[in-house]
Motif scaffolding. Structure first.
Motif, mmCIF file in Angstrom:
data_model
loop_
_atom_site.group_PDB
_atom_site.id
_atom_site.type_symbol
_atom_site.label_atom_id
_atom_site.label_comp_id
_atom_site.label_asym_id
_atom_site.label_seq_id
_atom_site.Cartn_x
_atom_site.Cartn_y
_atom_site.Cartn_z
ATOM 1 N N SER A 190 0.306 -0.996 0.008
ATOM 2 C CA SER A 190 0.378 0.837 0.072
ATOM 3 C C SER A 190 0.779 0.940 -0.276
ATOM 4 N N LEU A 191 2.602 1.051 0.938
ATOM 5 C CA LEU A 191 2.831 2.426 1.056
ATOM 6 C C LEU A 191 3.538 2.745 -0.307
ATOM 7 N N ARG A 192 3.637 1.466 -0.629
ATOM 8 C CA ARG A 192 4.780 1.629 -2.338
ATOM 9 C C ARG A 192 3.255 1.983 -2.880
ATOM 10 N N ARG A 193 2.561 2.128 -3.382
ATOM 11 C CA ARG A 193 1.582 2.310 -4.771
ATOM 12 C C ARG A 193 0.800 3.573 -3.879
ATOM 13 N N MET A 194 1.319 4.301 -2.830
ATOM 14 C CA MET A 194 0.867 5.126 -2.359
ATOM 15 C C MET A 194 1.655 6.303 -3.393
ATOM 16 N N ASP A 195 0.073 7.506 -3.683
ATOM 17 C CA ASP A 195 0.990 8.490 -4.178
ATOM 18 C C ASP A 195 0.753 8.965 -3.165
ATOM 19 N N GLU A 196 0.906 10.118 -2.930
ATOM 20 C CA GLU A 196 0.709 10.965 -1.405
ATOM 21 C C GLU A 196 0.178 12.592 -2.301
ATOM 22 N N VAL A 197 1.209 13.177 -2.849
ATOM 23 C CA VAL A 197 0.611 14.523 -3.033
ATOM 24 C C VAL A 197 -1.053 14.741 -4.006
ATOM 25 N N GLY A 198 -1.196 12.866 -5.125
ATOM 26 C CA GLY A 198 -2.540 12.831 -6.182
ATOM 27 C C GLY A 198 -3.516 13.179 -5.021
ATOM 28 N N LEU A 199 -3.515 11.410 -3.618
ATOM 29 C CA LEU A 199 -4.565 12.173 -3.021
ATOM 30 C C LEU A 199 -4.608 12.477 -2.088
ATOM 31 N N VAL A 200 -3.921 13.650 -1.797
ATOM 32 C CA VAL A 200 -4.013 14.853 -1.385
ATOM 33 C C VAL A 200 -4.942 15.889 -1.859
ATOM 34 N N SER A 201 -4.701 15.772 -2.996
ATOM 35 C CA SER A 201 -4.964 16.863 -4.180
ATOM 36 C C SER A 201 -6.522 16.879 -4.366
ATOM 37 N N GLU A 202 -6.828 15.796 -4.309
ATOM 38 C CA GLU A 202 -8.344 15.295 -4.003
ATOM 39 C C GLU A 202 -9.498 16.549 -3.108
ATOM 40 N N TYR A 203 -8.007 16.789 -1.469
ATOM 41 C CA TYR A 203 -9.002 17.524 -1.063
ATOM 42 C C TYR A 203 -9.099 19.233 -1.359
ATOM 43 N N ILE A 204 -8.009 19.772 -2.312
ATOM 44 C CA ILE A 204 -8.088 20.564 -2.050
ATOM 45 C C ILE A 204 -9.235 21.534 -3.262
ATOM 46 N N PRO A 205 -9.921 20.686 -3.769
ATOM 47 C CA PRO A 205 -11.092 21.944 -4.085
ATOM 48 C C PRO A 205 -11.792 22.050 -4.141
ATOM 49 N N GLY A 206 -12.272 21.144 -2.549
ATOM 50 C CA GLY A 206 -13.004 21.432 -1.595
ATOM 51 C C GLY A 206 -12.636 22.112 -0.294
ATOM 52 N N LEU A 207 -11.807 22.178 -0.253
ATOM 53 C CA LEU A 207 -11.103 23.223 0.726
ATOM 54 C C LEU A 207 -11.042 25.114 -0.503
ATOM 55 N N ARG A 208 -11.141 24.804 -0.917
ATOM 56 C CA ARG A 208 -11.003 26.807 -1.928
ATOM 57 C C ARG A 208 -12.244 26.724 -2.158
ATOM 58 N N ASP A 209 -12.970 25.778 -2.267
ATOM 59 C CA ASP A 209 -14.651 26.021 -2.979
ATOM 60 C C ASP A 209 -15.224 26.698 -1.300
ATOM 61 N N ARG A 210 -15.306 26.180 -0.354
ATOM 62 C CA ARG A 210 -15.743 26.261 1.105
ATOM 63 C C ARG A 210 -14.818 27.579 1.826
ATOM 64 N N THR A 211 -14.280 27.791 1.477
ATOM 65 C CA THR A 211 -14.021 28.932 2.097
ATOM 66 C C THR A 211 -13.464 30.248 1.417
ATOM 67 N N GLY A 212 -13.061 30.120 -0.567
ATOM 68 C CA GLY A 212 -13.074 30.319 -1.163
ATOM 69 C C GLY A 212 -11.665 32.107 -1.256
#
Length: 263
Positions: A94-116
């Protein structure tokens, strides 16, 4: 349908309102593995039963089956249970396959939209924090941030988070290369403040008129943390706004850390 808490391999209802079905015994077995994970080391049958909320005899049956699958192992000498070889292999893969930046990036649009407000994501590079993603918000900013830009350690919120959470063997050469030579007491003050608050706040530190609040995303193993920051016009950054966006940022980075396997 099997009653709650039974061992039957029959379909069990999913979360409230969901029509998806699952295997109840698999979900119960996961509570045993969760108990082992939370225990932080080898555990007795009684400890596992208590932590998973089931009787000892029932917990033992699950441990036997999990042991046959290699998910759990019992020490012949102590009788204590711990994670088995199959579970360790799954974790490593699981660690070998994990794309940390890719997984975290999924949350960024929501944070942007909620805060503006604009959101950026940074990783640690050879010369300090490097911006790998920048999503503009609803508020105009007097800057165009280039992906790949290196941020200053001392004056940026992103840099201060890294200053607080990385060993000085990594940060001191970067501070010197960036022309910063603050007193040790100043570094200690920044580090204590960031760790106490869980985030770093700067105003006009890098670009006049811009306030920024940043928080770490912790990773597993030897990986260095990621940092997520919100950038907002200084004129809008009153105490009420900062409290609201900081709370959302901290909740989001906690969810990101959990996504990467850090409780």
């Amino acid at each position: 349908m099997a009653p709650a808490g039974s061992d039957d391999d029959t379909d069990a209802p999913g979360p409230s309102g969901s029509t998806r079905q699952g295997i109840q015994s698999v979900e119960i077995a996961m509570t045993v593995l969760d108990a082992l994970e939370r225990g932080g080391g080898p555990m007795s049958l009684t400890q596992i039963a208590n932590a998973s909320g089931m009787g000892a005899s029932k917990a033992h049956r699950y441990l036997v089956s999990l042991g046959r699958a290699g998910m759990v192992a019992q020490s012949p000498s102590s009788g204590l249970y711990d994670m088995g070889p199959a579970l360790r292999r799954l974790g490593a893969e699981s660690l070998r396959r994990m794309d940390e930046v890719g997984l975290v990036s999924e949350y960024i649009p929501g944070l942007r939209d909620r805060t503006g407000h604009a959101v950026n994501l940074a990783v640690w590079g050879d010369h300090g924090p490097v911006i790998v993603r920048w999503d503009y918000g609803a508020y105009a900013l007097p800057i165009t941030v280039r992906v790949g830009a290196t941020m200053p350690l001392l004056t940026s919120s992103v840099g201060r988070v890294y200053l607080a959470h990385l060993p000085r063997a990594l940060t001191e050469p970067v501070l010197r290369a960036q022309g910063a030579d603050p007193p040790l007491a100043e570094i200690d003050r920044i580090t204590d403040e960031v760790r106490r608050e869980g985030c770093a706040l700067t105003s006009g530190g890098v670009i006049p008129g811009i306030a920024s609040v940043a928080a770490p995303v912790f990773t597993t193993g030897d990986s260095l943390p990621l940092v997520v920051a919100l950038a907002l016009p200084e004129r809008t950054a009153d105490d009420e706004v900062l409290r609201a966006v900081t709370a959302d940022l901290l909740a989001t980075t906690a969810a990101m850390s959990a996504e990467l396997g850090v409780a």
